[in-house]
Design a protein around this motif. Structure first.
Motif, PDB file in Angstrom:
ATOM      1  N   ILE A 147      -7.957   1.333  -5.780  1.00  0.00           N
ATOM      2  CA  ILE A 147      -7.236   2.027  -6.873  1.00  0.00           C
ATOM      3  C   ILE A 147      -8.227   2.529  -7.602  1.00  0.00           C
ATOM      4  CG2 ILE A 147      -6.112   1.136  -9.109  1.00  0.00           C
ATOM      5  CD1 ILE A 147      -5.050  -1.353  -7.784  1.00  0.00           C
TER       6      ILE A 147
ATOM      7  N   TYR B 104      -1.294  -0.493 -11.346  1.00  0.00           N
ATOM      8  CA  TYR B 104      -1.713   1.027 -11.343  1.00  0.00           C
ATOM      9  C   TYR B 104      -0.498   1.736 -11.123  1.00  0.00           C
ATOM     10  CZ  TYR B 104      -3.413   5.138  -8.732  1.00  0.00           C
ATOM     11  OH  TYR B 104      -3.369   6.458  -8.385  1.00  0.00           O
TER      12      TYR B 104
ATOM     13  N   LEU C 129       1.110   2.512  -3.633  1.00  0.00           N
ATOM     14  CA  LEU C 129      -0.423   2.735  -3.825  1.00  0.00           C
ATOM     15  C   LEU C 129      -0.882   4.161  -3.396  1.00  0.00           C
ATOM     16  CD1 LEU C 129      -3.244   2.272  -4.788  1.00  0.00           C
ATOM     17  CD2 LEU C 129      -3.585   0.903  -2.829  1.00  0.00           C
TER      18      LEU C 129
ATOM     19  N   ARG D 233       0.658  -1.367   0.014  1.00  0.00           N
ATOM     20  CA  ARG D 233      -0.071  -0.003   0.038  1.00  0.00           C
ATOM     21  C   ARG D 233       0.884   1.332  -0.053  1.00  0.00           C
ATOM     22  NH1 ARG D 233      -2.779  -3.031   4.247  1.00  0.00           N
ATOM     23  NH2 ARG D 233      -2.189  -1.510   5.763  1.00  0.00           N
TER      24      ARG D 233
ATOM     25  N   VAL E 231      -2.278  -3.427  -8.081  1.00  0.00           N
ATOM     26  CA  VAL E 231      -1.530  -2.405  -7.375  1.00  0.00           C
ATOM     27  C   VAL E 231      -0.281  -2.111  -8.262  1.00  0.00           C
ATOM     28  CG1 VAL E 231      -0.191  -1.319  -5.521  1.00  0.00           C
ATOM     29  CG2 VAL E 231      -2.372  -2.513  -5.097  1.00  0.00           C
TER      30      VAL E 231
END
Length: 350
Positions: free
Chosen positions: A342, A313, A259, A256, A310
């Protein structure tokens, strides 16, 4: 207009006097059809009728972070019925009696379903931000008041000054040792800082974001210079190390970090660039589920669909495959919620 603290503000804070924008949080733009479809599938697959988000990959427990992520996505999708349901269960079951923070875990079927009243900072941050955004969207003063109270308790109970840095404790108890403080880099939810700072103006928010970036620039380990799931910060010298209580990995938590950086417009930060390099390494057969930051080994099995999303992205801005059948059936809660985050990021870019 985005609810985020703008990237230029975060980067300027590294060298400039502290300032925080105080404009009211904005209502999100119309969510995409893909986001709405994924949200509906998640709601059907992972939210019980009483408003409890079920972690299907972890024995059916529920977490404050899961409640917070779902509340945030419900608000971004304009789904008030689901938002109200989620919040009603969250406050009645997870509310700590001594403050406005939330117990971190609910265990169904146990004699005491909430045996540990310690909190999890990321759950508190997402629930508080969701409440503040919901209060603005639907003109609900009660949501705004509770969200602001939670934000104030985050500042009061979870923010510390350690070795010249303003840091976020993962929880009220259990992370402050004699020689160091244990941190979780994935709890630094940079996209939410603007929401909280506008509701509860305090220079500590910007210090927290600024020093979070400072930590992430330093907290890079192993062959790929990756951020870890857990991090120890020395009290006296500010030295960074990998705490022994957890595997020394870049894995389910630390995924994360890139992200949130990409979501906040900070994809040029070294931690995000390092993750891109790891995921693009042709030595891997696909995206590994984890990397050991001491042995340099990678998982012998692939990352979940959500973790792969992730990677797509962060590396390429790819919209995740959010087929409703897979989101509600074949994949577990955490994989599905990563895809939702996302899609939320793509709907609320800086």
């Amino acid at each position: 207009m985005s609810p985020l603290l703008p990237r230029r503000v975060l980067l300027a804070a590294l060298a400039a006097p502290l300032t925080i924008p105080v404009a009211a949080p904005a209502v999100a733009a119309q969510p995409s059809a893909t986001f709405l479809a994924a949200w509906n599938a998640f709601r059907q697959g992972f939210i019980r009728p009483e408003g409890r988000v079920v972690d299907t990959g972890n024995g059916g427990v529920s977490h404050s972070e899961g409640q917070g992520w779902a509340m945030f996505c419900a608000e971004r999708c304009g789904d008030r019925a689901s938002f109200d349901l989620l919040w009603n269960w969250t406050q009645h079951v997870l509310q700590r009696p001594q403050d406005r923070l939330l117990a971190w875990r609910f265990q169904p079927g146990a004699a005491d379903a909430v045996p540990d009243r310690n909190n999890a900072a990321d759950g508190d941050l997402f629930v508080a931000a969701a409440l503040l955004l919901a209060g603005s969207r639907w003109g609900e003063a009660g949501y705004t008041e509770v969200g602001a109270a939670m934000a104030r308790d985050v500042l009061r109970l979870l923010v510390r000054e350690v070795a010249g840095l303003t840091v976020l404790l993962p929880g009220v108890h259990g992370f402050e040792e004699v020689e160091d403080v244990v941190l979780n880099p994935s709890y630094y939810a940079f996209p939410l800082v603007g929401v909280l700072a506008r509701a509860v103006p305090d220079p500590a928010w910007l210090r927290l974001a600024r020093d979070g970036l400072v930590l992430l620039r330093r907290a890079r380990f192993g062959r790929w210079n990756l951020p870890p799931d857990w991090l120890a910060l020395g009290r006296n010298d500010g030295a960074l190390s990998l705490p022994r209580r957890w595997p020394p990995r870049f894995s389910y938590d630390a995924v994360r970090v890139p992200l949130y950086l990409r979501w906040a417009g900070l994809e040029a930060e070294p931690a995000a660039q390092a993750a891109m390099g790891f995921w693009r390494d042709h030595a891997h057969r696909g995206v590994p589920a984890w990397a050991d930051l001491l042995s340099q080994r990678v998982a012998p099995y692939p990352a979940s669909a959500g973790m792969r999303a992730v990677a797509g992205y962060v590396c390429d801005g790819t919209v995740p495959d959010s087929d409703p059948e897979r989101s509600g059936g074949g994949e577990d809660y955490y994989s599905a919620v990563l895809k939702l985050l996302i899609l939320s990021a793509l709907s609320t870019t800086p």
